[in-house]
Design a protein around this motif. Structure first.
Motif, short mmCIF file in Angstrom:
data_model
loop_
_atom_site.label_atom_id
_atom_site.label_comp_id
_atom_site.label_asym_id
_atom_site.label_seq_id
_atom_site.Cartn_x
_atom_site.Cartn_y
_atom_site.Cartn_z
N THR A 93 0.86 -1.17 0.00
CA THR A 93 0.00 0.00 0.00
C THR A 93 0.90 1.22 0.00
OG1 THR A 93 -1.71 -1.16 1.25
CG2 THR A 93 -1.82 1.25 1.21
N TYR A 94 0.64 2.12 -0.94
CA TYR A 94 1.46 3.32 -1.11
C TYR A 94 0.74 4.52 -0.53
CZ TYR A 94 4.82 0.85 -3.98
OH TYR A 94 5.80 -0.01 -4.42
N PHE A 95 1.47 5.28 0.28
CA PHE A 95 0.93 6.45 0.95
C PHE A 95 1.71 7.69 0.53
CE2 PHE A 95 -1.66 4.26 4.11
CZ PHE A 95 -1.05 3.01 4.19
N CYS A 96 1.02 8.79 0.36
CA CYS A 96 1.71 10.06 0.20
C CYS A 96 1.68 10.79 1.54
CB CYS A 96 1.13 10.90 -0.92
SG CYS A 96 -0.55 11.48 -0.66
N ALA A 97 2.67 11.65 1.72
CA ALA A 97 2.81 12.36 2.98
C ALA A 97 3.36 13.75 2.72
CB ALA A 97 3.73 11.60 3.93
N ALA A 98 3.00 14.67 3.59
CA ALA A 98 3.47 16.05 3.50
C ALA A 98 4.14 16.44 4.80
CB ALA A 98 2.30 16.99 3.20
N GLY A 99 5.28 17.11 4.69
CA GLY A 99 5.99 17.55 5.88
C GLY A 99 7.05 18.56 5.55
N LYS A 100 7.78 18.95 6.58
CA LYS A 100 8.87 19.92 6.38
C LYS A 100 10.12 19.42 7.09
CE LYS A 100 5.74 23.78 5.58
NZ LYS A 100 5.39 25.19 5.87
N PRO A 101 10.62 18.27 6.65
CA PRO A 101 11.78 17.69 7.32
C PRO A 101 13.09 18.35 6.89
CG PRO A 101 11.15 16.33 5.47
CD PRO A 101 10.14 17.44 5.54
N ILE A 102 14.05 18.30 7.81
CA ILE A 102 15.40 18.66 7.40
C ILE A 102 15.94 17.50 6.57
CG2 ILE A 102 15.80 20.15 9.38
CD1 ILE A 102 17.34 17.87 10.69
N LEU A 103 17.01 17.75 5.84
CA LEU A 103 17.52 16.76 4.90
C LEU A 103 17.81 15.42 5.56
CD1 LEU A 103 18.35 16.19 2.01
CD2 LEU A 103 20.63 17.08 2.55
N SER A 104 18.40 15.45 6.72
CA SER A 104 18.81 14.21 7.38
C SER A 104 17.61 13.39 7.86
CB SER A 104 19.74 14.51 8.54
OG SER A 104 19.08 15.32 9.50
N ALA A 105 16.44 14.00 7.94
CA ALA A 105 15.27 13.30 8.45
C ALA A 105 14.25 12.99 7.37
CB ALA A 105 14.60 14.13 9.54
N LEU A 106 14.63 13.20 6.15
CA LEU A 106 13.71 13.10 5.01
C LEU A 106 13.03 11.74 4.93
CD1 LEU A 106 13.22 15.20 2.67
CD2 LEU A 106 14.68 13.73 1.29
#
Length: 125
Positions: A93-106
């Motif tokens: 199952t494929y999910f899309c997600a939205a966020g504002k992570p820093i590069l290391s936490a992507l």
């Protein structure tokens, strides 16, 4: 109210292609990093791909590099995942997600604020 709605999943044969879409509403889409994750029952949610807010930078898990392409249309508030040369191990199952992570936490699912309901991709051998 933020909504992310995935579509485009289905049952295909190995070697085929699918394009997933994720239509977003209720958020400033162009300011968010968007990502795709996938999950198989009984397993943790796995990072697949991410694309930065301006679309200029994309990131992939090793197993899909060269086969999957993430893109976005900020004017349409839509995220895409073009999946080529599909393999049975892509079944999930494929999910899309939205966020504002820093590069290391992507690649961390916990960083993302908003999630869609998921769309099933099944690849037969």
């Amino acid at each position: 109210q933020v909504q992310l709605v995935e579509s485009g999943g289905g049952l295909v044969q190995a070697g085929s292609s699918l394009r997933l879409s994720c239509a977003a509403s209720g958020l400033a889409f162009s300011t968010y990093t968007m990502a795709w994750f996938r999950q198989v029952p009984g397993q943790d949610r796995e990072f697949v791909a991410a694309i930065r807010s301006n679309g200029g930078n994309t990131f992939y898990t090793d197993s899909v590099k060269g086969r999957f392409t993430a893109s976005r249309d900020n004017a349409k508030a839509t995220l895409y995942l073009q999946m080529d040369s599909l393999k049975p191990e892509d079944t999930a199952t494929y999910f899309c997600a939205a966020g504002k992570p820093i590069l290391s936490a992507l690649r961390l699912s916990s960083i993302y604020h908003y999630w869609g309901q998921g769309t099933q991709v099944t690849v037969s051998s």
